[in-house]
Enzyme design. Structure first.
Site, PDB file in Angstrom:
ATOM      1  N   GLU A  98       0.827  -1.171   0.095  1.00 18.84           N
ATOM      2  CA  GLU A  98      -0.006   0.083   0.041  1.00 18.84           C
ATOM      3  C   GLU A  98       0.918   1.361  -0.121  1.00 18.84           C
ATOM      4  O   GLU A  98       0.623   2.355  -0.732  1.00 18.84           O
ATOM      5  CB  GLU A  98      -1.065   0.077   1.309  1.00 18.84           C
ATOM      6  CG  GLU A  98      -2.033   0.861   1.202  1.00 18.84           C
ATOM      7  CD  GLU A  98      -2.967   0.982   2.293  1.00 18.84           C
ATOM      8  OE1 GLU A  98      -2.867   0.132   3.095  1.00 18.84           O
ATOM      9  OE2 GLU A  98      -3.762   1.930   2.296  1.00 18.84           O
ATOM     10  N   ASP A  99       2.060   1.311   0.721  1.00 21.28           N
ATOM     11  CA  ASP A  99       2.678   2.516   0.883  1.00 21.28           C
ATOM     12  C   ASP A  99       4.113   2.654   0.040  1.00 21.28           C
ATOM     13  O   ASP A  99       4.442   3.748  -0.159  1.00 21.28           O
ATOM     14  CB  ASP A  99       3.074   2.616   2.475  1.00 21.28           C
ATOM     15  CG  ASP A  99       1.761   2.846   3.207  1.00 21.28           C
ATOM     16  OD1 ASP A  99       0.709   3.037   2.715  1.00 21.28           O
ATOM     17  OD2 ASP A  99       2.016   2.584   4.627  1.00 21.28           O
TER      18      ASP A  99
END
Ligand code: MN
Length: 746
Positions: A98-99
């Site tokens: 996600e990051d």
């Protein structure tokens, strides 16, 4: 409020300091994992730790600490639940995709399919943005998360993730903190509750209250702390009384706990009963933990003989467990001094479930654990998980068995604005369009799913973001009925098609009437003006002008005859004076029974055709529909296609004498058989024995080795068909006999 305006909370840490912090957290995590004894696991954990640390190297938490502390802390929370190795690795890696733009395939390469799939689930849930405060919406979100997660462990990791974020909120802006707290209270705390993980649920609720109602939170906390000594003494006193009494009856192994309730539940009580803190007396919960269910009920008897139970407060969650498997006896008693005390009695196993919910069942054990039948019954999918737990090594199979469809029958999709729409499973893009609004549905020209154009028949899945493209000139098409699933969409499409049919038939009716009148030197406008239209209505037995035009347009009424009967009765040939519509019995002898075998109410010598969709046979209940140019089409009364037609076109029909029929009715029959030589011959002989002709036969073998025999038969009537069914069913190794429609089943 922007982050920059806040006073800087950042601690400037050197690289060495960061490294030291990370290393310390990792060591702490490893210590908490002493319940796992596998060397390979710790190697993999070490690898995941270094990998995630590297990936998050350029990120730091709002506190200024290295980012890796967060995933490590999440894994540490999960260690309390004794989760399985894959969940722990996934926890360490949960923010990587996600990051940090890392492709999922890289996770799969390095850490295997199971971990990758867990990380994928977490990434997907991370993308869900909660935008509405509505309670109903919140429930949908919770369901959606469950539906999307598939694997229960994803939710467990997500809850731990949220718990750690809630614990470390203080470095965020007030606005952000409130938003996250609201979302947690609406979505994640109830989710934890639903899964029976009360430990996480209570802590989340308290942390949320602190953010959302700080004054009240502070006051309750202060009050609880103020008379701390007094309260502790009170708890000790009751514990002692209970202990002495239980010991008397031989329950020396009973464990007794007493503790203040969590702040949020006190807050809810104050709110619910409109009481001030001082007026609340049941601030403490006592728990008696014993070793068997029998002992629990015995202990309850002892407690109730010591103190009077408060009416209406006894609950037996042992006999009737809550949905989330929670079991316990609950009672509130009134002590001699008039003070109430809440007491819960349960076995140590139930106690475990209460703290960890489903996680307790799911926790990682290197030895197998037995579960009782009622537990397993509650969650059949849980059973699957537990059974598969024995083969932890076989990852693919394991993963497959873990796929939990908690909400098999519904899916949750988004509008581009983030609103959730709940649809039945197998819904298509067109169903979504109608779910948004029927005007949107009717005008749909295209649909984008997750940014990509898809056909209207596209099947949606949970989590899809769906955008509908409309055009003012678009109209629903008949074709849409082939893939619209929801009743809303189907009804709207049908009703539109009927309206359209009606409008055109009405116009045809009007044109025809005008034309026939003009042949008699009359004008429709004048007839309406002179109110003579009523004469036409009476003669035709139609209710109103509109119905009259429709009946003419659909061909139910012979217009020339009608005009003649109404306005020129005396001049007409007597033969033509006949009252419309005649009933079928009256017409029986004179009507056309040439080849169709069907009588049509009010119409002579009309072309009759049989619906290809249902192929009705003499003896069955039938209905007729007037078609333009093709006479009357005959359908089975239950035919789905007939339902799509305008009821206004319906006309009474009946079979003529069934025996006289020439036997040219086609019926499709499918027979499923077991694996046996000669079974096909048996079936064909049986059919022939009923005097039924086989026009076509096709034989296939299904993948599970059953034979599929498809027949096209020609026969006389329903009786004969029923006989065929009976005879075939009497043959050994016949699994199923079924009549088929030509139209593919929806
Ligand atoms: Mn996270």
């Amino acid at each position: 409020m922007s982050e920059k305006k806040l006073p800087s909370l950042h601690v400037q840490l050197s690289e060495q300091e960061k490294e030291a912090l990370a290393e310390e957290a990792f060591q702490k995590l490893k210590e908490s994992l002493s319940y796992i004894h596998k060397e390979e696991f710790f190697e993999k954990l070490e690898k995941a730790y270094h990998y995630a640390k590297e990936k998050h190297a350029h990120q730091s938490r709002h506190s200024g600490e290295p980012y890796i502390l967060h995933p490590l802390a999440v894994a540490e929370i999960l260690a309390e639940f004794r989760v399985d190795p894959s969940s722990l690795i996934a926890a360490v890696l949960h923010d990587v995709v996600e990051d940090t733009d890392t492709p999922l395939t890289e996770i799969e390469e390095k850490f295997g399919k199971v971990v990758a799939s867990l990380v994928d689930g977490l990434t997907k849930i991370g993308k869900i943005k909660f935008s509405s405060k509505e309670e109903r919406m919140a429930e949908n979100f919770r369901k959606m998360i469950l539906a999307m997660a598939k694997d229960f462990r994803v939710i467990l990791v997500k809850l731990a993730d949220r718990l750690h974020n809630m614990r470390t909120l203080k470095h965020l802006s007030v606005e952000k903190r409130k938003r996250i707290a609201r979302e947690t209270l609406d979505i994640y705390a109830p989710l934890a509750n639903r899964l029976g993980i009360y430990g996480i649920k209570s802590e989340l609720e308290d942390l949320c209250l602190k953010q959302l109602e700080y004054t009240i939170y502070k006051e309750i906390a202060k009050n609880l702390a103020a008379k701390k000594k007094e309260r502790e003494a009170y708890i000790e006193e009751i514990k002692e009384i209970l202990e002495t009494e239980l010991h008397k009856y031989g329950f020396t192994h009973a464990k007794i706990f007493g503790r203040p309730k969590h702040i949020f539940s006190i807050y809810r009580k104050m709110l619910g009963r409109q009481l001030a803190f001082e007026d609340l007396h049941d601030l403490f919960g006592f728990r008696i933990v014993l070793s068997s269910i029998k002992e629990c009920y015995e202990a309850l008897g002892i407690v109730h003989s010591m103190w009077k139970p408060m009416p209406g407060r006894f609950k037996d969650y042992i006999a009737m467990p809550k949905e989330n498997l929670y079991q316990s006896l609950h009672t509130t008693v009134v002590r001699q001094n008039g003070m109430p005390a809440e007491i819960q009695i349960r076995t140590s196993e139930m106690h475990n479930v209460c703290e960890f919910g489903i996680a307790a069942h799911w926790s990682y054990k290197e030895k197998n654990r037995k579960f009782n039948a009622s537990e397993l019954e509650k969650f059949s999918w849980l059973k699957q998980m537990i059974e598969m737990q024995n083969d932890l090594e076989d990852t693919n199979e394991f993963l497959d068995a873990l796929k939990v469809d908690l909400f098999d029958d519904e899916i949750f999709v988004f509008t581009p604005k983030g609103d959730v729409k709940q649809l039945t499973a197998k819904s298509t893009a067109i169903d979504f369009a109608f779910a948004v609004h029927s005007d949107v549905g009717s005008k749909t020209v295209g649909v984008k799913v997750n940014g990509r154009m898809v056909p209207l028949r596209w099947k949606l899945s949970s989590g899809d973001i769906v955008e509908v493209l409309t055009s003012k000139t678009q109209k629903p098409s008949k074709d849409w009925l082939n893939f619209a699933v929801s009743s809303k969409a189907r009804n709207k499409i049908r009703s539109f098609l009927r309206q359209e049919q009606r409008a055109s038939s009405r116009k045809i009716g009007k044109d025809l009437l005008t034309y026939e009148l003009s042949k008699r030197q009359m004008s429709l406008d004048k007839i309406i003006l002179n109110k003579k239209i009523d004469l036409l209505l009476t003669e035709s037995k139609e209710n109103n002008y509109d119905d009259l035009l429709l009946s003419i347009g659909y061909g139910k009424i012979n217009t020339r005859e009608l005009i003649g009967r109404t306005f020129f009765k005396k001049e007409e040939d007597e033969n033509e004076i006949e009252i419309l519509p005649p009933t079928i019995s009256e017409k029986k002898d004179t009507s056309s029974k040439k080849s169709s075998g069907v009588l049509v109410s009010g119409l002579d010598n009309i072309l009759v055709s049989f619906g290809q969709c249902c192929g009705p046979i003499p003896g069955e209940d039938i209905i007729g529909f007037i078609t333009r140019g093709r006479g009357v089409s005959i359908h089975n009364k239950t035919c789905a296609k007939a339902l799509d037609l305008d009821p206004k076109r319906k006309i009474d029909v009946a079979w003529t004498n069934e025996d006289e029929d020439e036997g040219n009715h086609t019926v499709l029959l499918q027979v499923i058989t077991g694996e046996r030589k000669g079974v096909l011959a048996d079936v064909t002989v049986a059919i022939a024995s009923c005097g039924v002709n086989i026009k076509k036969a096709q034989v296939r073998l299904s993948p599970n080795h059953t034979g599929i025999l498809d027949f096209e038969l020609t026969l006389n009537n329903l009786e004969q068909f029923k006989k065929v069914l009976r005879v075939i069913q009497g043959i050994p190794d016949i699994i199923c006999v079924e009549r088929r429609n030509k139209v593919k089943k929806r």
